[in-house]
Design an enzyme around this catalytic site. Structure first.
Site, PDB file in Angstrom:
ATOM      1  CD  GLU A 185      -1.814  -2.405   1.259  1.00 46.34           C
ATOM      2  OE1 GLU A 185      -0.733  -2.696   1.818  1.00 46.34           O
ATOM      3  OE2 GLU A 185      -2.614  -3.282   0.869  1.00 46.34           O
ATOM      4  CG  HIS A 222     -10.912  -7.206   6.051  1.00 45.22           C
ATOM      5  ND1 HIS A 222      -9.786  -7.631   6.678  1.00 45.22           N
ATOM      6  CD2 HIS A 222     -10.636  -7.273   4.720  1.00 45.22           C
ATOM      7  CE1 HIS A 222      -8.873  -7.962   5.779  1.00 45.22           C
ATOM      8  NE2 HIS A 222      -9.355  -7.744   4.590  1.00 45.22           N
TER       9      HIS A 222
END
Lengths: 336, 326
Positions: free
Chosen positions: B60, B129
């Protein structure tokens, strides 16, 4: 040490007298600029953190001088000399250190955040390893726009242990980006020696994991640094092959102006100073009859005058206007 | 007007902007060959090629950093963060780099990037998540933050975000990609700094964004049946935060409720409530009521998870209580 034979083209450039004297002058300018910076810091003309390049001049000038004006440099927070080598005006740099409106970043950045869009000095960044991904992005833009430009990403030994370093080397090789990664291995990440922070102490070897060209050079020898950088820059420009160059050097001063420097022996510092790059290169120039003692002294006087002029400019420059506190938070002023 | 899902509206916005401007390119994890984890980028690699739809490693920090560096050299990258949860790994690039570069370099450069990222919970994906982090982004000067809740706004705001010269955090929601609605064809631009009343009413002002906007609109329908006229303000523009329609509405209703998926403390509702107190204190007949996610790491168990996120019933109960109608 892993150095190929000097290519013919490089040999020609580096035997050119004016090029050699220019390299010497830049190294000297960085040295004198940084000495003056230390003085100004002690006089409280400069605030915040302040990290000096003294000792690293051959590494800086040897690498950055291999670039063209349109090539990009991303740097870290020990970057006064990197900016000078990329052609940023010493006056604007000193003014930035003084926090003045005429500084490279209009007094918003200070010592750690110099910037010059026209010179393509794309900034000093104060988070270790942060700018390597940015260098990759600019490298991607160069490929995207099919331009003959190169990015040089400059960082310390400490940055080679951070995730962003590895993510960057990986995509640079994967996407064939024209980036030369330069490790300025000055032996210490703040106060922690390389051997206490990195499992691999020959840092160039980290390139091997990414099937990338890795080189190690004596960072106190400006001609050696320039020679290998010339080759790596050409490789990046012509073949879009990135590389990792480790320059082994030393900073004579502490990590920052507030570092008491208790983690290394005085003897070690003395030994490195005996190998001082400016001293050695000056001797080389004299030996090769390219300059006399008098020539070098005259150059020193000229450089000191340039630094004094930078201080005068910075001192006399205006402070930023308080009404501009919110200027440039956003590109569109209405949003600020 | 064509009916599209939010997913397809976003896809249309990306396609149109890529056709319009050759400097727009996409990068992210599995956005190309795989067509995107949530299929927002479906078909785009086939249409525009691998250079303009760049599949990245699962890394990322390099995704956001590459976007920033490319933007600084003149491109207009749209980075996809597969889910907002993963952006924690890249927050240095988002805050220290993207948001600060322009200011700390004295305005010498701009960073026109868009980071698209879906957040939100409700899919039994547990603690790591299910986050909503728009309030984290909205805390940072230098970023723009938007979170549209309808297909038309999704398209119009994404197109505006891509044309904006600042870093824009474009917050989507995993639970709304299939939501359908009318979407204007072609050039449809929605400003990044304007909130708006999505349903007019007289008794209570409900402020909500993204998926909670839909929950609020649904609740407002039921409230109508219960004799309460709710005005729903879409808080799609979080930074800069456009409070004008909220203040105007509160002056009329005297009551305000905020609804968000994220945690209550230091959240979007906290900011909206503070602004209402600052600007319309005397117009209030009761304290602002905040509805937010339960302050727990999101649990996996379906029954527990349901308790962790606001639902229509919470809005109805809160509105009735606020108006003394329980």
């Amino acid at each position: 040490m892993k150095l190929d034979q000097r290519p013919t083209e490089t040999a020609r450039v580096l035997s050119d007298k004016s090029t050699l004297l220019k390299l010497y002058r830049e190294m000297l300018l960085i040295r004198r600029f940084e000495e003056k910076t230390a003085e100004m810091y002690q006089m409280a003309k400069i605030g915040g953190f302040c990290h000096l390049n003294i000792g690293e001049e051959a590494t800086i000038v040897g690498t950055v001088s291999a670039l063209r004006k349109e090539d990009y440099v991303y740097s870290n927070y020990r970057e006064h000399g990197h900016a000078i080598a990329k052609g940023v005006d010493a006056k604007a740099i000193m003014a930035e250190l003084f926090g003045k409106e005429t500084g490279t970043s209009h007094g918003r950045g200070g010592s750690m955040h110099l910037f010059d869009h026209d010179r393509r000095f794309f900034g000093g960044y104060a988070i270790v390893g942060e700018a390597l991904p940015l260098a990759c992005g600019t490298g991607y833009a160069i490929r995207y726009q099919d331009k003959p430009e190169v990015v040089m990403s400059m960082f310390g030994d400490g940055a080679t242990n951070i995730g962003a370093f590895h993510e960057s080397l990986n995509v640079a090789k994967l996407w064939k980006l024209p980036v030369v990664f330069v490790i300025i291995n000055n032996q210490y990440g703040m106060g922690t020696a390389v051997s206490r922070a990195s499992a691999v102490t020959e840092l160039w070897k980290k390139a091997l994991a990414y099937d990338m060209t890795g080189e190690r050079v004596d960072g106190m020898d400006v001609l050696a640094v320039r020679q290998v950088t010339d080759r790596l820059v050409a490789q990046a420009r012509d073949q879009h092959e990135p590389s990792l160059l480790e320059c082994v050097t030393y900073r004579y001063r502490g990590h920052s102006m507030s570092d008491p420097d208790t983690y290394r022996g005085k003897q070690e510092v003395t030994e490195w100073k005996e190998r001082d790059s400016i001293l050695k290169f000056g001797e080389y120039l004299k030996r090769e009859r390219l300059a006399s003692d008098r020539d070098l002294e005259a150059m020193d006087v000229e450089v000191m005058a340039e630094v004094d002029a930078a201080v005068k400019f910075a001192d006399e420059s205006p402070e930023p206007d308080p009404k501009d506190l919110f200027r440039d938070v956003y590109a569109d002023e209405a949003a600020s | 007007m064509p009916i599209l899902s939010i997913r397809d509206a976003l896809n249309q916005a990306l396609r149109e902007e890529m056709q319009r401007d050759p400097n727009v390119f996409l990068l992210g994890e599995d956005i190309g060959l795989y067509d995107g984890s949530f299929k927002v980028t479906r078909g785009l690699m086939k249409e525009f090629g691998e250079k303009r739809v760049l599949d990245t490693p699962i890394a990322e920090e390099i995704i956001v950093g590459t976007a920033i560096g490319a933007a600084m050299a003149g491109l207009r990258p749209v980075a996809e963060m597969m889910t907002v949860n993963f952006i924690m790994v890249a927050m240095d690039q988002v805050v220290n780099a993207a948001a600060h570069i322009r200011y700390m370099f004295g305005g010498g450069i701009k960073v026109p990037i868009v980071i698209r990222t879906p957040g939100g919970g409700g899919h039994q994906l547990a603690a790591q998540h299910s986050h909503s982090h728009e309030n984290w982004f909205a805390h940072v000067p230098g970023l723009k933050v938007v979170a549209p809740g309808t297909p038309a706004d999704a398209k119009g705001m994404l197109k505006s975000a891509i044309r904006d010269d600042n870093p824009v955090m474009f917050v989507e929601n995993e639970g709304t990609y299939a939501v359908k609605g009318e979407v204007p064809d072609g050039e449809h631009l929605v400003p990044l700094d304007k909130n708006e009343v999505k349903r007019p009413g007289d008794d209570v002002t409900i402020c909500a964004h993204s998926r909670m906007l839909l929950v609020a609109l649904d609740a407002a329908k039921d409230l109508e049946q219960l004799g309460i006229s709710a005005e729903v303000v879409d808080m799609r523009a979080l930074r800069p935060l456009d409070m004008a329609p909220v203040i105007e509405s509160v002056r009329k209703t005297g009551h305000a409720i905020t609804v968000e998926e994220g945690w209550r403390s230091f959240g979007v509702g906290a900011e909206i409530a503070a602004r209402i107190y600052e600007e319309a204190f005397d117009d209030l007949d009761a304290p602002v009521a905040r509805i937010a996610g339960a302050e727990v790491p999101t649990p996996y168990n379906k029954r527990l998870e349901k308790l962790a996120f606001p639902a229509k019933a919470d809005v109805i109960v809160t509105a009735r209580a606020l108006l003394g109608k329980n």
